[in-house]
Design a protein around this motif. Structure first.
Motif, PDB file in Angstrom:
ATOM      1  N   SER A  30       0.697  -1.227  -0.017  1.00  0.00           N
ATOM      2  CA  SER A  30       0.083  -0.091   0.016  1.00  0.00           C
ATOM      3  C   SER A  30       0.822   1.234  -0.185  1.00  0.00           C
ATOM      4  CB  SER A  30      -0.934   0.193   1.346  1.00  0.00           C
ATOM      5  OG  SER A  30      -1.881  -1.020   1.269  1.00  0.00           O
ATOM      6  N   ASN A  41      -1.517  -2.976  -3.992  1.00  0.00           N
ATOM      7  CA  ASN A  41      -2.892  -2.488  -3.416  1.00  0.00           C
ATOM      8  C   ASN A  41      -3.230  -1.559  -4.253  1.00  0.00           C
ATOM      9  OD1 ASN A  41      -4.757  -1.297  -2.006  1.00  0.00           O
ATOM     10  ND2 ASN A  41      -4.279  -1.976  -0.166  1.00  0.00           N
ATOM     11  N   ILE A  42      -4.315  -1.403  -5.069  1.00  0.00           N
ATOM     12  CA  ILE A  42      -4.704  -0.383  -5.853  1.00  0.00           C
ATOM     13  C   ILE A  42      -5.941   0.397  -5.589  1.00  0.00           C
ATOM     14  CG2 ILE A  42      -3.547  -1.385  -7.850  1.00  0.00           C
ATOM     15  CD1 ILE A  42      -6.308  -2.061  -8.945  1.00  0.00           C
ATOM     16  N   SER A  43      -6.434   0.115  -4.240  1.00  0.00           N
ATOM     17  CA  SER A  43      -7.616   0.846  -3.613  1.00  0.00           C
ATOM     18  C   SER A  43      -7.461   2.262  -3.885  1.00  0.00           C
ATOM     19  CB  SER A  43      -8.106   0.171  -2.342  1.00  0.00           C
ATOM     20  OG  SER A  43      -7.022   0.303  -1.655  1.00  0.00           O
ATOM     21  N   SER A  44      -6.611   2.934  -3.655  1.00  0.00           N
ATOM     22  CA  SER A  44      -6.338   4.450  -3.889  1.00  0.00           C
ATOM     23  C   SER A  44      -6.685   4.844  -5.318  1.00  0.00           C
ATOM     24  CB  SER A  44      -4.956   4.988  -3.503  1.00  0.00           C
ATOM     25  OG  SER A  44      -4.983   4.978  -2.053  1.00  0.00           O
ATOM     26  N   ARG A  98      -7.984   3.119  -7.574  1.00  0.00           N
ATOM     27  CA  ARG A  98      -9.362   2.959  -8.001  1.00  0.00           C
ATOM     28  C   ARG A  98     -10.331   4.058  -7.549  1.00  0.00           C
ATOM     29  NH1 ARG A  98     -10.578  -2.476  -5.872  1.00  0.00           N
ATOM     30  NH2 ARG A  98      -9.702  -3.457  -7.541  1.00  0.00           N
ATOM     31  N   LYS A  99     -10.299   4.548  -6.322  1.00  0.00           N
ATOM     32  CA  LYS A  99     -11.152   5.475  -5.762  1.00  0.00           C
ATOM     33  C   LYS A  99     -10.859   6.971  -6.658  1.00  0.00           C
ATOM     34  CE  LYS A  99     -12.066   7.172  -1.192  1.00  0.00           C
ATOM     35  NZ  LYS A  99     -11.157   7.864  -0.387  1.00  0.00           N
ATOM     36  N   LYS A 102      -9.009   0.734 -13.066  1.00  0.00           N
ATOM     37  CA  LYS A 102      -9.426  -0.633 -12.934  1.00  0.00           C
ATOM     38  C   LYS A 102      -9.061  -1.538 -14.051  1.00  0.00           C
ATOM     39  CE  LYS A 102     -13.955  -2.826 -12.545  1.00  0.00           C
ATOM     40  NZ  LYS A 102     -13.936  -3.756 -13.854  1.00  0.00           N
ATOM     41  N   THR A 161      -2.628  -6.416  -9.243  1.00  0.00           N
ATOM     42  CA  THR A 161      -3.316  -6.941  -7.883  1.00  0.00           C
ATOM     43  C   THR A 161      -3.301  -8.647  -8.166  1.00  0.00           C
ATOM     44  OG1 THR A 161      -5.468  -7.186  -8.598  1.00  0.00           O
ATOM     45  CG2 THR A 161      -4.867  -5.051  -7.357  1.00  0.00           C
TER      46      THR A 161
END
Ligand SMILES: O=C(O)[C@H]1O[C@H](OP(=O)(O)OP(=O)(O)OC[C@H]2O[C@@H](n3ccc(=O)[nH]c3=O)[C@H](O)[C@@H]2O)[C@H](O)[C@@H](O)[C@H]1O
Length: 431
Positions: free
Chosen positions: A230, A391-394, A396-397, A402, A352
């Protein structure tokens, strides 16, 4: 009787005669002589000015070493034309490293959606420059002009910002490669540190300041063992000089954001692959060797553990880059001074789903329909890390990032491009 006028200025050329003793003629001769002198002086001054101007553009165009690689009216025209936008609120982007792998794809995608693009590349010989030249002609076919010049040429950068008002800089020029840092450490300092600072200096002084998006690297996670990686994880244990220069880049860009109000987005790319890729990378050099019947060296970690990478397909990376440009927000500095806070962001751009290197090899074998001759070797202590996982959640948000291409699909596209580019027909070279 012929008039004085007729005598002095006969209609028939070649019959012009002056009687120097005629009082009128003596007066005229004085006048004429001084007019001629003035005329020649004027000519002389014009010639002098012209040669000064062309000397200036000659000096402009090159550098202190007088090599003419940039500058001049025609060159500026090409810049402006290439930077023109073709959609409302289009961006005007300076892409550094435009003849590189990611640079080429990002430039094409920007142009395709109507943004203006000017490329910059030094066409160095870290890997086959003919591939870079082929990418350049692909870009040129799409109306993108690539300036041949180095990041460290401050006068060139100043000139680029003088001629074009860039809304964004997509900074992809770098000395890449993890293991090459042991062979040529200074090239990493030259491009990834000195070149970055020279570019940021130009950006900070530009009016208006552009927003900057640039390529950091997954390698900054170094010996971090917490997975997935992250953005908030520790990045103070680089395993290679390459990683250390990318980490330094993150700190350097932070200071330019803090002091000068430059909007900065750093993208940590995870082992990007695809058509028009980099020949120094494993998937590319493995393909070449497998097709030529040569052995490949597959590194293995401690206790015979397979190495793994979060291989990320180029089209996904391009989407992340464009998303970053679109959401970067404006720089706030003016005249080299900050007038308010600007965005400072860092995002992972990965896939991911890490895949081991032996699995990469078997996918290639399937697509190439050739068995690889593998030498399994323990990973030398040359800067490699055992695995990467994003971790690609940031992203993505914040960017709507994606990834959609798995390694199997992406390598199929790469192999198709490889066979066609290097002239293979059904796996055999075309003579
Ligand atoms: O994510 C990044 O930031 C970086 O990604 C890329 O680095 P890496 O992930 O190391 O990719 P790459 O060299 O293809 O090696 C892949 C795997 O094959 C293994 N490998 C490699 C060579 C070989 O001969 N044998 C082998 O097993 C090797 O041990 C490794 O496990 C970019 O090059 C780098 O510029 C940077 O952008």
């Amino acid at each position: 009787m012929p008039s004085l006028q007729d005598e002095l200025f006969p209609s028939t050329p070649g019959k012009f005669k002056i009687d120097r003793n005629h009082p009128m003629n003596r007066h005229f001769h004085r006048c004429f002589a001084s007019t001629t002198t003035m005329f020649f002086w004027a000519l002389f001054l014009i010639a002098l000015t012209a040669s000064y101007l062309s000397f200036q553009s000659f000096v402009d165009s090159g550098s202190r070493y007088f090599s003419v690689s940039w500058g001049g009216i025609q060159w500026e025209k090409q810049l402006r034309h290439s930077a023109q936008t073709h959609r409302p609120n289009g961006l005007s982007v300076l892409v550094t490293g435009a003849a590189g792998f990611v640079g080429t794809h990002v430039s094409l995608a920007l142009k395709k959606r109507g943004d203006g693009v000017v490329g910059l590349d030094n066409f160095n010989s870290y890997y086959d420059p003919s591939l870079k030249k082929a990418r350049k002609s692909l870009l040129s076919d799409h109306g993108i002009f690539v300036v041949h010049g180095d990041l460290n040429d401050a006068r060139l950068l100043e000139k680029l910002f003088d001629v074009v008002v860039f809304s964004h800089v997509m900074h992809l020029a770098a000395q890449a490669g993890v293991r090459y840092a042991m062979e040529n450490p200074n090239s990493y300092v030259h491009s990834n540190i000195a070149g970055l600072v020279t570019l940021l200096e130009a950006c900070k002084s530009a009016n208006p300041q552009p927003a900057v998006v640039w390529a950091s690297s997954s390698s900054v996670y170094g010996l971090n063992e917490k997975v997935p990686f992250s953005e908030s994880d520790r990045t103070d244990q680089p395993a290679s000089l390459y990683a250390a220069t990318k980490k330094a880049g993150e700190e350097i860009t932070h200071t330019y954001n803090h002091i000068y109000g430059l909007s900065i987005t750093g993208l940590r790319f995870f082992t990007v692959y695809g058509p028009w890729g980099r020949p120094d990378m494993a998937y590319f050099s493995f393909t070449r060797n497998i097709l030529q019947g040569k052995p490949i060296t597959v590194f293995r970690g401690k206790n015979r553990v397979d190495l793994a990478r979060d291989f990320t397909y180029i089209d996904d990376i391009v989407k992340g880059c464009l998303g970053s440009l679109d959401t970067s927000g404006k720089s706030t500095g003016s005249g080299g001074k900050k007038t308010g806070p600007a965005a400072y962001r860092i995002f992972n751009l990965g896939n991911t789903s890490p895949v081991t290197v032996p699995t990469l090899v078997s996918i290639l074998e399937r697509h190439l329909k050739v068995k690889a001759k593998k030498n399994m070797v323990e990973m030398p202590g040359n800067g490699d890390v055992p695995f990467t996982h994003a971790n690609i959640s940031s992203a993505r948000k914040e960017l709507g990032y994606k990834p959609t291409t798995d390694l199997q699909t992406g390598l199929k596209k790469f192999v198709r491009w490889y066979l066609s580019y290097y002239g293979y027909n059904h796996g055999k070279p075309v003579n």
